[in-house]
Design a protein around this motif. Sequence first.
Motif, PDB file in Angstrom:
ATOM      1  N   UNK A 289      -3.323  -9.415  -4.065  1.00  0.00           N
ATOM      2  CA  UNK A 289      -4.482  -8.886  -3.362  1.00  0.00           C
ATOM      3  C   UNK A 289      -3.986  -8.532  -1.968  1.00  0.00           C
ATOM      4  N   UNK A 290      -4.245  -7.312  -1.522  1.00  0.00           N
ATOM      5  CA  UNK A 290      -3.682  -6.813  -0.269  1.00  0.00           C
ATOM      6  C   UNK A 290      -4.812  -6.508   0.710  1.00  0.00           C
ATOM      7  N   UNK A 291      -4.661  -7.035   1.937  1.00  0.00           N
ATOM      8  CA  UNK A 291      -5.690  -6.857   2.962  1.00  0.00           C
ATOM      9  C   UNK A 291      -5.037  -6.473   4.285  1.00  0.00           C
ATOM     10  N   UNK A 292      -5.456  -5.350   4.893  1.00  0.00           N
ATOM     11  CA  UNK A 292      -4.950  -4.999   6.218  1.00  0.00           C
ATOM     12  C   UNK A 292      -5.452  -6.018   7.239  1.00  0.00           C
TER      13      UNK A 292
ATOM     14  N   UNK B 295       2.268 -13.480   1.616  1.00  0.00           N
ATOM     15  CA  UNK B 295       3.245 -12.730   2.393  1.00  0.00           C
ATOM     16  C   UNK B 295       2.546 -11.992   3.523  1.00  0.00           C
ATOM     17  N   UNK B 296       3.237 -11.883   4.635  1.00  0.00           N
ATOM     18  CA  UNK B 296       2.812 -11.010   5.729  1.00  0.00           C
ATOM     19  C   UNK B 296       3.805  -9.862   5.754  1.00  0.00           C
ATOM     20  N   UNK B 297       3.283  -8.651   5.644  1.00  0.00           N
ATOM     21  CA  UNK B 297       4.125  -7.459   5.611  1.00  0.00           C
ATOM     22  C   UNK B 297       3.862  -6.579   6.821  1.00  0.00           C
ATOM     23  N   UNK B 298       4.832  -5.767   7.154  1.00  0.00           N
ATOM     24  CA  UNK B 298       4.684  -4.699   8.135  1.00  0.00           C
ATOM     25  C   UNK B 298       4.915  -3.405   7.377  1.00  0.00           C
TER      26      UNK B 298
ATOM     27  N   UNK C 290      -0.097  -6.486   7.068  1.00  0.00           N
ATOM     28  CA  UNK C 290      -0.772  -6.596   5.777  1.00  0.00           C
ATOM     29  C   UNK C 290      -0.636  -8.025   5.275  1.00  0.00           C
ATOM     30  N   UNK C 291      -1.747  -8.597   4.826  1.00  0.00           N
ATOM     31  CA  UNK C 291      -1.749  -9.898   4.166  1.00  0.00           C
ATOM     32  C   UNK C 291      -1.735  -9.650   2.666  1.00  0.00           C
TER      33      UNK C 291
ATOM     34  N   UNK D 171       2.539  -0.803   1.469  1.00  0.00           N
ATOM     35  CA  UNK D 171       2.697  -2.234   1.192  1.00  0.00           C
ATOM     36  C   UNK D 171       2.650  -2.486  -0.311  1.00  0.00           C
ATOM     37  N   UNK D 172       1.716  -1.864  -0.987  1.00  0.00           N
ATOM     38  CA  UNK D 172       1.602  -2.029  -2.437  1.00  0.00           C
ATOM     39  C   UNK D 172       2.842  -1.512  -3.156  1.00  0.00           C
ATOM     40  N   UNK D 173       3.419  -0.422  -2.664  1.00  0.00           N
ATOM     41  CA  UNK D 173       4.642   0.117  -3.265  1.00  0.00           C
ATOM     42  C   UNK D 173       5.798  -0.862  -3.099  1.00  0.00           C
ATOM     43  N   UNK D 174       5.896  -1.493  -1.942  1.00  0.00           N
ATOM     44  CA  UNK D 174       6.954  -2.489  -1.725  1.00  0.00           C
ATOM     45  C   UNK D 174       6.754  -3.687  -2.639  1.00  0.00           C
TER      46      UNK D 174
END
Length: 88
Positions: free
Chosen positions: A75-78, A47-50, A3-4, A57-60
Motif C-alpha cells: 500500500x503506497x501513500x505520499x 519502507x520510506x522511499x524517495x 512515499x510510505x 515508487x510503485x515501479x521500484x
Amino acid sequence: MKILAVSQNTGDPRPFLSEEAERTQQLVASGVVEQVFLKADWSGAVLILEAADVPAAEAALATLPLVREHVTAFSVTPLLQPEEVSVA
C-alpha cells in the motif's frame, strides 16, 4: 517526494528472502529506498522511499522479488512535511 510503502505478506516469503535483501540493498544504494523496517510479526515491511511520484515508487517496488512472486503487496501513500501543509 517521500512515499510510505507498507506491505502485507500473502504467502511465505522465506524462499525469496536472500534475493529480496539483495534487491532492497540495490534500491537503498540508488537512493530510492531511504529506510526499511520489518514488521515485528513478520507479516510484511514498511519502507520510506524517495521517488518522483507514486507511479515511480510503485515501479521500484514492483522490482522486488516478493512483489514479483506475488508473496507481498504494498500500500503506497505520499507523505507531506508539516511545512507543506496549508491550514488556511
